[in-house]
Scaffold this motif. Structure first.
Motif, PDB file in Angstrom:
ATOM      1  N   ARG A 368      -5.664  -8.992   8.394  1.00 52.22           N
ATOM      2  CA  ARG A 368      -4.468  -8.988   7.549  1.00 52.22           C
ATOM      3  C   ARG A 368      -4.617 -10.098   6.530  1.00 52.22           C
ATOM      4  N   GLY A 379      -1.799  -8.686  -3.704  1.00 49.41           N
ATOM      5  CA  GLY A 379      -1.519  -7.610  -2.773  1.00 49.41           C
ATOM      6  C   GLY A 379      -1.459  -8.101  -1.344  1.00 49.41           C
ATOM      7  N   TYR A 380      -0.770  -7.338  -0.502  1.00 53.63           N
ATOM      8  CA  TYR A 380      -0.689  -7.605   0.933  1.00 53.63           C
ATOM      9  C   TYR A 380      -1.577  -6.575   1.615  1.00 53.63           C
ATOM     10  N   LYS A 381      -2.758  -7.013   2.081  1.00 48.23           N
ATOM     11  CA  LYS A 381      -3.791  -6.095   2.557  1.00 48.23           C
ATOM     12  C   LYS A 381      -3.807  -6.048   4.079  1.00 48.23           C
ATOM     13  N   ASP A 382      -3.873  -4.851   4.610  1.00 53.85           N
ATOM     14  CA  ASP A 382      -4.022  -4.618   6.043  1.00 53.85           C
ATOM     15  C   ASP A 382      -5.273  -3.758   6.213  1.00 53.85           C
ATOM     16  N   GLU A 383      -6.318  -4.346   6.796  1.00 51.19           N
ATOM     17  CA  GLU A 383      -7.613  -3.680   6.851  1.00 51.19           C
ATOM     18  C   GLU A 383      -8.078  -3.543   8.297  1.00 51.19           C
ATOM     19  N   LEU A 420      -8.174   0.699   4.595  1.00 50.64           N
ATOM     20  CA  LEU A 420      -7.460  -0.334   3.851  1.00 50.64           C
ATOM     21  C   LEU A 420      -6.151   0.207   3.304  1.00 50.64           C
ATOM     22  N   ARG A 421      -5.085  -0.488   3.649  1.00 54.30           N
ATOM     23  CA  ARG A 421      -3.760  -0.213   3.064  1.00 54.30           C
ATOM     24  C   ARG A 421      -3.280  -1.503   2.404  1.00 54.30           C
ATOM     25  N   GLU A 422      -2.915  -1.391   1.126  1.00 55.25           N
ATOM     26  CA  GLU A 422      -2.493  -2.568   0.371  1.00 55.25           C
ATOM     27  C   GLU A 422      -1.170  -2.283  -0.323  1.00 55.25           C
ATOM     28  N   TRP A 520     -15.581  -3.329  -0.828  1.00 59.28           N
ATOM     29  CA  TRP A 520     -14.672  -4.039  -1.724  1.00 59.28           C
ATOM     30  C   TRP A 520     -15.128  -3.929  -3.170  1.00 59.28           C
ATOM     31  N   THR A 525     -10.232  -4.373  -7.582  1.00 56.17           N
ATOM     32  CA  THR A 525      -8.874  -4.800  -7.247  1.00 56.17           C
ATOM     33  C   THR A 525      -7.849  -3.683  -7.412  1.00 56.17           C
ATOM     34  N   GLY A 527      -8.353  -0.513  -6.310  1.00 50.28           N
ATOM     35  CA  GLY A 527      -8.451   0.447  -5.222  1.00 50.28           C
ATOM     36  C   GLY A 527      -9.003   1.793  -5.638  1.00 50.28           C
TER      37      GLY A 527
END
Length: 755
Positions: A368, A379-383, A420-422, A520, A525, A527
């Motif tokens: 996270r 962004g708030y990234k949850d990978e 990846l959800r951002e 990445w 940036t 996506g």
């Protein structure tokens, strides 16, 4: 700095106050000190045991000594001769079935490339928040770190243009298992120093046997015991800026098996604001050995987190070096990461000259990352990453045309799924979903390598690797599914080694490799998957020589090389003016020379001074697509050098002092202008004391880092907008610690000689 070190050395050499009763024990190939070496008199009386520095002092007087070291053949030597020479170099006359060795020689496994070995003494002699403190004394290695245990990146003779936030192009192994993922990125923080008994730093392009390793390799071996018995150790460290670390290990070894387990808890408040870090980790490593089979099992779990203070401009870095970027603090920029990695390896002897080797491993990473450099680009990234890999190879040896030949052919497969959800993340508020990416990566590496002894002192190694990497992407917002369909790309390796009659090891090699684009970099940036991106192509020519002087336990390594990287992966601003997209453009050329000197000097009182000196010069140019030529690669130092002295205090063999200094050049920070981050010169000092209590060994130390309180950047942010390139390193800081080691050894009986 050098002048001070020479004065100290000269003073100790001139001191001659008592009779010689000690000598130093080291391994012949790399001059690494050997601990736990026993010397017994002819009647079996224990005369002495070497310490961790390899120093063996005799407590009993006898004319002849029986020297026994785990993994080495026993020797019967005259005491007077040992004391006269001052150094005993132990050689191995057969292979040990303790690790999976691709070739008869460890040097062949490395593809005859330039290698520096970080032994257990060096790994334990620095701050153990990461391997950086030990590895940075290797020429050609640049290891950046934000704070103790924070963000890390590693470059060997390579470009840091792609490594703004992580490790690119360097392949890292823990035992027989790669930590590097299918897309070429490496979660380097997973390799805690307690998990490594020794580390081989391969500075050149790696052998195809390991897959594509264009910028070098780290090969870390598990800390198994070298002798039969059991031991346990507890270590507690503490220092400036709220840093502390507690670790414990337990090890057992008996004929046919070995087991090691450890755990660590580490915390740091950080030198800068918003630079805290934390780590909890456990690991287990085991191996089982029989005449026809060697099996290994590795497992580690880590829960880690570290803050992201952001880069500063030059004025803020000079006037307020402990500050963080205000926006990084406002959004509490940091990373939370949970990792689990495990694997099993097998080496089966199918016959006298044939072996079957296989490995299987898996990694689970949950990350996270609330992060952003600006309000517009945040962004708030949850990978979530799920990865697995395996290797299958057949190795053998023979004598076609009466020439000794060893060979290995096989394939390595690495698979990765990156989910990846951002969400948009402005001023600490989580907004709408802006990236919903699901990327699958499959990397296949086929290889064939052979080593031929053309003459008693001449070896030819030739091989080829073939790599194919596919990326299948699904965009959950646009409902598109782009993918790549590359073909196998071959990269050859050829090397020649010759040992002269004077014992000088000369080698020349040519190697190629592919530096894969990471997930990445494909996403940028925004996506949006860039289907046109491809890996960099790397070629390198290297020549070098090694001189081993047994009489003085001196090893001198000198290497020259030329590395060329084509189709550089560089970032560019997208049409919307905010997002960054990665494209292939331009090339870079690095030429250089590297020197490493290890020397042990014996004084008249039996004290042993260990001296290590390194120097690396790496001039480079970057040729951009628009015709512009840069004189240096941004982020990479043009030169670096250092010297390390370690010796016991006169008449106080239990006390050991250390002095070291490092110098690095200024670094270009951008491809857009000629701004440079200033170079630095740092000095450290250390004193340690060890003693025994009821059979347990206690070691205490005090360490001062950056003794002269120099101001420099420990991390250069390449091409950061607004001129924010600077990440100030800690000022003068202190570290102290104590370790307790307990163990027992089962003695090795020497079979009686049949007359």
């Amino acid at each position: 700095m050098v002048r001070i070190g020479l004065l100290i050395t000269s003073a100790l050499l001139c001191f001659n106050g008592r009779a010689q009763t000690c000598f130093h024990v080291a391994s012949a190939p790399d001059r690494a000190p050997l601990g736990n070496v026993t010397a017994r008199c002819a009647d079996g009386t224990l005369a002495g045991t070497s310490n961790a520095e390899g120093l063996l002092c005799l407590g009993s007087a006898c004319d002849t000594l029986l020297i026994s070291a785990p993994g080495y053949p026993s020797q019967r030597l005259a005491t007077a001769e040992l004391l006269r020479s001052g150094t005993l170099l132990l050689r191995v006359n057969e292979l040990f079935p303790v690790t999976v060795e691709p070739w008869p020689r460890k040097r062949d496994r490395h593809g005859l490339a330039s290698v520096s070995v970080l032994d257990s003494v060096q790994l334990a002699g620095f701050d153990r928040s990461s391997l950086r403190a030990a590895a940075q004394w290797t020429p050609g290695v640049q290891w950046d770190q934000r704070g103790a245990g924070g963000s890390q990146r590693l470059s060997m003779r390579g470009s840091l243009l792609r490594s703004a936030f992580g490790v690119r192009g360097v392949k890292v192994y823990w035992g027989p298992f790669p930590l590097t993922l299918a897309d070429g990125s490496t979660p380097l923080e997973l390799l805690d120093p307690m998990m490594a008994g020794s580390v081989d730093v391969v500075r050149s392009i790696g052998s195809p046997i390991y897959g594509s390793a264009p910028s070098g390799m780290l090969l870390a071996q598990a800390p198994f015991r070298t002798g039969h018995g059991a031991d346990a150790a507890l270590e507690v460290l503490g220092g400036s800026y709220g840093y502390y670390r507690t670790s414990a290990t337990a090890r057992t070894s008996r004929p046919g098996s070995a087991f090691t387990a450890g755990l660590v808890r580490q915390r740091s408040d950080g030198y800068r604001a918003q630079e805290w870090s934390e780590r909890d980790q456990v690991f287990v490593a085991a191996q089982r050995i029989s005449p026809r089979h060697t099996g290994q099992l590795y497992l580690t779990w880590q829960n880690a987190g570290w803050a992201l203070p952001g880069s500063l401009d030059s004025l803020t870095a000079a006037t307020a070096p402990r500050s963080a970027r205000p926006y990084s603090q406002a959004i509490h920029a940091h990373i939370d990461k949970h990792q689990l990695m495990g694997g099993a390896a097998s080496d089966v002897r199918l016959g006298a000259h044939l072996r079957l080797r296989s490995t299987l491993h898996a990694q689970l990473i949950d990350k996270r990352n609330p992060y952003g450099t600006t309000v517009a680009n945040c962004g708030y990234k949850d990978e979530v990453i799920r990865a697995a890999g395996g290797r299958l190879s057949v190795a053998g040896d023979g004598r076609p045309a009466r020439l000794p030949v060893s060979w290995e052919v096989g394939m390595e497969a690495l698979a990765e799924r990156d989910r990846l959800r951002e969400n948009s993340y402005v001023n600490g508020q989580i907004g709408a979903l802006k990236v919903d990416a699901d990327t699958r990566v499959l990397n296949l590496n086929a290889f064939a390598m052979s080593t031929t002894r053309l003459a008693p002192r001449t070896v030819l190694q030739a091989g080829v690797g073939a790599e194919r990497t596919t990326y299948d992407h699904r965009d959950g917002l646009s409902f598109t599914s782009p993918s790549t369909q590359p073909v196998f790309a071959a990269y050859p390796t050829i090397a020649l080694e010759h040992v002269t009659r004077q014992g000088i090891e000369l080698h020349a090699r040519y190697a190629e490799a592919t530096s894969r684009a990471t997930v990445w970099e494909y996403l940028g940036t925004s996506g949006n998957f860039n289907n046109d991106l491809r890996g960099e192509r790397v070629k390198e020519v290297e020549i070098g020589g090694v001189l081993n002087m047994d009489s003085s336990a001196t090893r001198i390594e000198l290497t020259a090389f030329r590395r060329e990287m084509r189709d550089l992966i560089l970032s560019t601003t997208a049409a919307n003016g905010t997002d960054q997209t990665y494209v292939n453009t331009g090339r870079a050329v690095i030429t250089g020379a590297e020197l490493r000197l290890n020397m042990s000097i014996r004084t008249g009182v039996g004290a042993l001074i260990r001296t290590m000196l390194f120097a690396g010069v790496h001039p480079s140019t970057v040729h951009l697509a628009d015709g512009q030529v840069l004189t240096d690669i941004p982020g990479s130092a043009g030169y670096s050098c250092g010297m390390l002295l370690r010796a016991p205090l006169p008449l106080r063999s239990k006390w050991v002092w250390e002095f070291g200094g490092r110098v690095a050049s200024a670094v270009r920070a951008s491809t857009e202008n000629d701004e440079r981050v200033p170079g630095f010169a740092t000095v450290h000092g250390r004193i340690a004391y060890s003693f025994k209590v009821s059979g347990a060994r206690v070691a205490c130390f005090a360490h001062v880092e950056n003794l002269l309180d120099d101001h420099f950047s420990s991390w250069v942010q390449v091409n950061d907008p607004g001129g924010r390139y600077f990440n100030p390193a800690p000022g003068r800081s202190f570290l102290a610690g104590v370790s307790l080691a307990m163990g027992n050894d089962r003695g090795h009986r020497v079979a009686p000689t049949r007359r």
